[in-house]
Design a protein around this motif. Structure first.
Motif, PDB file in Angstrom:
ATOM      1  N   ILE A   1      10.483  -3.398  13.218  1.00  0.00           N
ATOM      2  CA  ILE A   1      10.506  -1.953  13.586  1.00  0.00           C
ATOM      3  C   ILE A   1      11.970  -1.361  13.255  1.00  0.00           C
ATOM      4  O   ILE A   1      12.469  -0.820  13.997  1.00  0.00           O
ATOM      5  N   THR A   2      12.208  -1.373  12.004  1.00  0.00           N
ATOM      6  CA  THR A   2      13.534  -0.908  11.569  1.00  0.00           C
ATOM      7  C   THR A   2      13.016   0.185  10.230  1.00  0.00           C
ATOM      8  O   THR A   2      12.053   0.252   9.853  1.00  0.00           O
ATOM      9  N   SER A   3      13.685   1.218  10.149  1.00  0.00           N
ATOM     10  CA  SER A   3      13.513   2.268   8.992  1.00  0.00           C
ATOM     11  C   SER A   3      14.611   2.500   8.404  1.00  0.00           C
ATOM     12  O   SER A   3      15.599   2.669   9.036  1.00  0.00           O
ATOM     13  N   ASP A   4      14.800   3.169   7.150  1.00  0.00           N
ATOM     14  CA  ASP A   4      15.843   3.602   6.480  1.00  0.00           C
ATOM     15  C   ASP A   4      17.292   2.664   6.495  1.00  0.00           C
ATOM     16  O   ASP A   4      17.993   3.198   6.935  1.00  0.00           O
ATOM     17  N   CYS A   5      16.706   1.476   6.369  1.00  0.00           N
ATOM     18  CA  CYS A   5      17.844   0.537   6.390  1.00  0.00           C
ATOM     19  C   CYS A   5      18.326  -0.438   5.196  1.00  0.00           C
ATOM     20  O   CYS A   5      17.234  -0.321   4.320  1.00  0.00           O
ATOM     21  N   PHE A   6      19.308  -0.872   4.931  1.00  0.00           N
ATOM     22  CA  PHE A   6      19.541  -1.601   3.796  1.00  0.00           C
ATOM     23  C   PHE A   6      20.534  -2.712   4.250  1.00  0.00           C
ATOM     24  O   PHE A   6      21.752  -2.888   4.905  1.00  0.00           O
ATOM     25  N   LYS A   7      19.868  -3.996   3.756  1.00  0.00           N
ATOM     26  CA  LYS A   7      20.504  -5.286   3.625  1.00  0.00           C
ATOM     27  C   LYS A   7      20.989  -5.658   5.138  1.00  0.00           C
ATOM     28  O   LYS A   7      22.398  -5.890   5.572  1.00  0.00           O
ATOM     29  N   ASN A   8      20.089  -5.676   6.133  1.00  0.00           N
ATOM     30  CA  ASN A   8      20.098  -6.240   7.432  1.00  0.00           C
ATOM     31  C   ASN A   8      19.630  -7.596   7.727  1.00  0.00           C
ATOM     32  O   ASN A   8      18.354  -7.555   7.275  1.00  0.00           O
ATOM     33  N   LYS A   9      20.193  -8.507   8.418  1.00  0.00           N
ATOM     34  CA  LYS A   9      19.515  -9.550   8.870  1.00  0.00           C
ATOM     35  C   LYS A   9      19.546  -9.456  10.434  1.00  0.00           C
ATOM     36  O   LYS A   9      20.278  -8.905  11.124  1.00  0.00           O
ATOM     37  N   TYR A  10      18.456 -10.052  10.985  1.00  0.00           N
ATOM     38  CA  TYR A  10      18.221 -10.006  12.491  1.00  0.00           C
ATOM     39  C   TYR A  10      18.393  -8.785  13.089  1.00  0.00           C
ATOM     40  O   TYR A  10      19.280  -8.521  13.931  1.00  0.00           O
ATOM     41  N   ALA A  11      17.606  -7.719  12.771  1.00  0.00           N
ATOM     42  CA  ALA A  11      17.848  -6.454  13.134  1.00  0.00           C
ATOM     43  C   ALA A  11      16.424  -6.047  14.007  1.00  0.00           C
ATOM     44  O   ALA A  11      15.171  -6.048  13.228  1.00  0.00           O
ATOM     45  N   TYR A  12      16.660  -5.187  15.050  1.00  0.00           N
ATOM     46  CA  TYR A  12      15.715  -4.756  15.839  1.00  0.00           C
ATOM     47  C   TYR A  12      15.593  -3.524  16.309  1.00  0.00           C
ATOM     48  O   TYR A  12      16.518  -2.937  16.872  1.00  0.00           O
ATOM     49  N   PHE A  13      14.414  -2.740  15.825  1.00  0.00           N
ATOM     50  CA  PHE A  13      14.493  -1.362  16.558  1.00  0.00           C
ATOM     51  C   PHE A  13      15.615  -0.570  16.099  1.00  0.00           C
ATOM     52  O   PHE A  13      16.283   0.391  16.978  1.00  0.00           O
TER      53      PHE A  13
ATOM     54  N   ASN B   1      22.342   4.638  12.847  1.00  0.00           N
ATOM     55  CA  ASN B   1      23.480   5.115  11.824  1.00  0.00           C
ATOM     56  C   ASN B   1      24.930   4.197  11.791  1.00  0.00           C
ATOM     57  O   ASN B   1      25.868   4.578  12.198  1.00  0.00           O
ATOM     58  N   CYS B   2      24.494   2.892  11.902  1.00  0.00           N
ATOM     59  CA  CYS B   2      25.731   1.987  11.858  1.00  0.00           C
ATOM     60  C   CYS B   2      25.936   1.175  10.624  1.00  0.00           C
ATOM     61  O   CYS B   2      24.776   0.977   9.834  1.00  0.00           O
TER      62      CYS B   2
ATOM     63  N   VAL C   1      11.710 -10.374   3.966  1.00  0.00           N
ATOM     64  CA  VAL C   1      11.354 -11.579   4.273  1.00  0.00           C
ATOM     65  C   VAL C   1      11.179 -11.607   5.866  1.00  0.00           C
ATOM     66  O   VAL C   1      12.110 -11.325   6.575  1.00  0.00           O
ATOM     67  N   ASP C   2      10.017 -12.288   6.659  1.00  0.00           N
ATOM     68  CA  ASP C   2       9.859 -12.415   7.865  1.00  0.00           C
ATOM     69  C   ASP C   2      10.251 -11.333   8.702  1.00  0.00           C
ATOM     70  O   ASP C   2      10.968 -11.414   9.669  1.00  0.00           O
ATOM     71  N   SER C   3       9.464 -10.434   8.276  1.00  0.00           N
ATOM     72  CA  SER C   3       9.670  -9.039   9.283  1.00  0.00           C
ATOM     73  C   SER C   3       8.186  -8.246   9.595  1.00  0.00           C
ATOM     74  O   SER C   3       7.343  -8.474   8.913  1.00  0.00           O
ATOM     75  N   TYR C   4       8.515  -7.401  10.215  1.00  0.00           N
ATOM     76  CA  TYR C   4       7.350  -6.557  10.905  1.00  0.00           C
ATOM     77  C   TYR C   4       7.539  -5.022  11.119  1.00  0.00           C
ATOM     78  O   TYR C   4       8.616  -4.717  11.823  1.00  0.00           O
ATOM     79  N   PHE C   5       6.593  -4.311  10.576  1.00  0.00           N
ATOM     80  CA  PHE C   5       6.719  -2.579  10.703  1.00  0.00           C
ATOM     81  C   PHE C   5       7.908  -2.252  10.228  1.00  0.00           C
ATOM     82  O   PHE C   5       8.767  -1.710  10.871  1.00  0.00           O
ATOM     83  N   LEU C   6       8.122  -2.231   8.897  1.00  0.00           N
ATOM     84  CA  LEU C   6       9.315  -1.548   8.289  1.00  0.00           C
ATOM     85  C   LEU C   6       9.108  -0.219   7.521  1.00  0.00           C
ATOM     86  O   LEU C   6       7.784  -0.433   6.778  1.00  0.00           O
ATOM     87  N   LEU C   7       9.816   0.551   7.573  1.00  0.00           N
ATOM     88  CA  LEU C   7       9.638   1.891   6.616  1.00  0.00           C
ATOM     89  C   LEU C   7      10.884   2.307   5.914  1.00  0.00           C
ATOM     90  O   LEU C   7      12.072   2.400   6.305  1.00  0.00           O
ATOM     91  N   GLN C   8      10.588   2.259   4.620  1.00  0.00           N
ATOM     92  CA  GLN C   8      12.070   2.646   3.680  1.00  0.00           C
ATOM     93  C   GLN C   8      13.156   1.548   4.067  1.00  0.00           C
ATOM     94  O   GLN C   8      14.313   2.019   4.416  1.00  0.00           O
ATOM     95  N   VAL C   9      12.991   0.270   3.907  1.00  0.00           N
ATOM     96  CA  VAL C   9      13.968  -0.632   4.218  1.00  0.00           C
ATOM     97  C   VAL C   9      14.050  -1.507   2.875  1.00  0.00           C
ATOM     98  O   VAL C   9      13.135  -1.878   2.193  1.00  0.00           O
ATOM     99  N   GLU C  10      15.198  -1.846   2.515  1.00  0.00           N
ATOM    100  CA  GLU C  10      15.649  -2.729   1.270  1.00  0.00           C
ATOM    101  C   GLU C  10      16.586  -3.874   1.889  1.00  0.00           C
ATOM    102  O   GLU C  10      17.597  -3.614   2.422  1.00  0.00           O
ATOM    103  N   GLY C  11      16.067  -5.176   1.214  1.00  0.00           N
ATOM    104  CA  GLY C  11      16.858  -6.322   1.557  1.00  0.00           C
ATOM    105  C   GLY C  11      16.809  -6.696   3.145  1.00  0.00           C
ATOM    106  O   GLY C  11      18.139  -6.904   3.607  1.00  0.00           O
ATOM    107  N   ALA C  12      15.871  -7.002   3.638  1.00  0.00           N
ATOM    108  CA  ALA C  12      15.700  -7.342   5.094  1.00  0.00           C
ATOM    109  C   ALA C  12      15.267  -8.776   5.346  1.00  0.00           C
ATOM    110  O   ALA C  12      14.424  -9.140   4.680  1.00  0.00           O
TER     111      ALA C  12
END
Length: 577
Positions: A202-214, A229-230, A186-197
């Motif tokens: 511009i995030t990639s290969d991420c899981f369950k992040n809110k307010y995440a950038y680059f 990798n955090c 929801v409310d995101s821009y240019f994501l690749l292989q992301v779940e629950g955002a």
């Protein structure tokens, strides 16, 4: 030397190109000076075009005036005998003949039947505009394999998406753009292989992040900027391989868990307080001046695995590209191109052209085509000029097919005439667009008033939100602060946006997402939220700056005058990695 098929045109063009040297030029639109570089001239010679009269910004504005990545309307279907209202990216004010999805992509009509004979007494662009007025366009542009995506556009192989513009193989996405291989967004821009955002840019290969950038490879984090990798981090900037950090402070697992339990991000007031603290931390820390990764000789931002790019933004696996932006993927030897992907090459002054297209110029929304110019909504076409809506066609002008000999002879006459009257070498005028200016992506990047649009004879869609007229209205600030106190009755309200002062509604599936993820109800319209996201991207601009560490001159997306500390790549790598 290969014999020219347009000898008169080539002779006239050579007079221009042979005398062309680097120089300053005044833009015919904004009247600002810009420089024609030696590398630009190389491209003009490659594409066999005269230099544009417009500066790079005005050229981009022209292209983006044809792209709607933010507005959805209801308008009448223009198929004869149809009375239905369709969901469309084409604003009701637009006069173009607009067909529903099923009819447009069927064999029920023949675009070649709308052909126009060439009239040498009129300018070619005037004739082309007359063609555009009668050839139907698609009210919906979407991949055929998308399911339950009636309120989404451009994406392919999508499922259960709402208010999504562009993407691939994604599911359950709302109020977003350019989402690839991702789900529950929801409310995101240019994501690749992301779940629950939520609120990712511009995030990639991420899981369950809110307010995440680059950020990349991060799990269950809130408020992170340029992290890698955090896991289980909150309010962090520039971290690598970290767990349980709170505003860049390392905590124990127990300490972090207790700290997070005390924070109720379901409260708008609490969330806004942490947003302020987070962005203050971003400015206190070194910031990468531009995000150019695994690339060589590139100027721009958000570039990956590319070579020889200049003033390019958001590109991946590209080579020899200039003045281009927005999901530019696997593109070669091209200039002035937006929203292009799929292995194209040798494209010039195009919008939404790609998917194995090559040697295409001055075109919009054209795929799998070659040696074409001034094309709109056309697929699998070769050696065509000035056509609209055609597919699987060769040697056509104004939607009429010719023998190859006739085609080249007529083309030589047309291009020579256009070159002499100085209309050849530019993208379509903005009033050729199927998109009202205030519906377009151009208005996001280059805002214009209705008065100015009217002066330029551009279409402008008046505000329409008929569904909200009979609803009870409430100011966004008067909505309960905490999502835990919100019930389904909010879906029956017209909320007045805090900034926009325009009404919007919360749909049930959206409310369910907020409740499940403890996110407060947004304070403004989806469109305003999109504008706010692009401010974080700085509207794809870079500036001349100096590294805050070594004082070396650099190109930077962030300015010291705005409170940031931009670092050159060498200093950033030394400080952060």
């Amino acid at each position: 030397m290969k014999e020219s098929k347009t000898p008169k045109f080539d002779a006239e063009l050579d007079k221009i190109l042979n005398e062309l040297v680097p120089h300053l030029k005044t833009c015919s639109d904004c009247k600002k000076e810009f420089k024609i570089e030696l590398e630009d001239i190389d491209f003009y010679k490659l594409f066999r075009v005269p230099p544009s009269k417009l500066c790079p910004d005005c050229r981009q504005k022209n292209r983006l005036a044809f792209a709607n990545y933010s507005n959805i309307y209801k308008r009448k279907c223009d198929v004869p005998g149809h009375e239905d209202i369709m969901i469309s990216y084409v604003a009701p004010v637009m006069p173009w003949i607009t067909y529903d999805y099923e009819t447009y992509y069927s064999d029920k009509w023949d675009p070649l039947s709308y052909y126009k004979e060439i009239d040498n007494s009129k300018s070619f662009l005037e004739q082309y505009l007359n063609l555009l007025k009668i050839v139907p366009i698609a009210g919906v542009r979407r991949g055929a394999n998308s399911i339950n995506c009636d309120f989404s556009f451009y994406g392919k192989n999508m499922k259960d998406c709402y208010y999504l513009f562009g993407g691939r193989k994604s599911e359950d996405v709302m109020f977003s753009a350019s989402i690839y291989d991702s789900k529950h967004i929801v409310d995101s821009y240019f994501l690749l292989q992301v779940e629950g955002a939520y609120q990712n840019i511009i995030t990639s290969d991420c899981f369950k992040n809110k307010y995440a950038y680059f950020s990349t490879n991060c799990i269950e984090c809130n408020f992170i900027f340029d992290c890698r990798n955090c896991q289980n981090c909150f309010g962090c900037v520039n971290l690598r391989n970290k767990n349980y950090c709170f505003f860049n402070e390392q905590l124990s697992k127990e300490g972090y868990t207790n700290r997070i339990k005390s924070i109720d991000l379901g409260s708008r007031k609490v969330t806004e307080e942490y947003q302020k603290m987070f962005w203050s931390l971003v400015k206190e820390n070194p910031i990468r001046a531009t995000r150019i990764l695994k690339s060589e000789n590139c100027v721009g931002n958000d570039i990956k695995e590319s070579k020889n790019l200049y003033n390019v933004y958001q590109a991946d696996n590209c080579e020899n590209v200039r003045y281009s932006a927005f999901a530019v993927m696997s593109l070669r030897d091209s200039m002035d191109v937006n929203h292009s992907g799929g292995g194209g090459g040798r494209l010039y002054f195009c919008q939404n052209v790609g998917t194995k297209s090559s040697d295409v110029k001055f075109s919009f929304s054209t795929k799998e085509s070659s040696n074409c110019e001034y094309m709109i909504f056309s697929n699998n076409c070769h050696n065509c000029f000035g056509c609209s809506g055609i597919k699987n066609v060769s040697y056509a002008i104004l939607n009429k097919q010719y023998t190859p000999e006739e085609y080249w002879s007529k083309l030589d006459e047309i291009k020579t005439s256009m070159l002499l009257d100085k209309s050849y070498g530019e993208f379509f005028p903005m009033n050729f667009s199927p998109v009202a200016y205030n519906s377009s992506f151009a208005n996001v990047m280059y805002p214009m008033s209705e008065k100015e649009a009217n002066r330029l004879n551009l279409f402008w869609q008046p505000d329409t939100n008929p569904e909200s007229k009979n609803l009870e209205r409430v100011e966004a600030d008067n909505i309960d602060d905490n999502i835990s106190n919100i019930d389904n009755t909010i879906c029956d309200l017209a909320i007045i946006g805090k900034k926009s002062q325009k009404p919007f509604r919360i749909i049930q599936r959206e409310l369910d997402f907020y409740k499940q993820n403890k996110i407060p109800v947004p304070k403004d319209t989806p469109y305003q939220r999109m504008l706010d996201r692009f401010k974080i991207l700085n509207n794809f601009k870079i500036y001349d700056e100096y590294c805050d560490k070594c004082n070396y001159p650099i190109k930077s997306a962030y300015r010291k005058i705005d409170g940031y500390k931009p670092y050159c790549e060498k200093c950033y790598m030394k400080e952060i990695y």
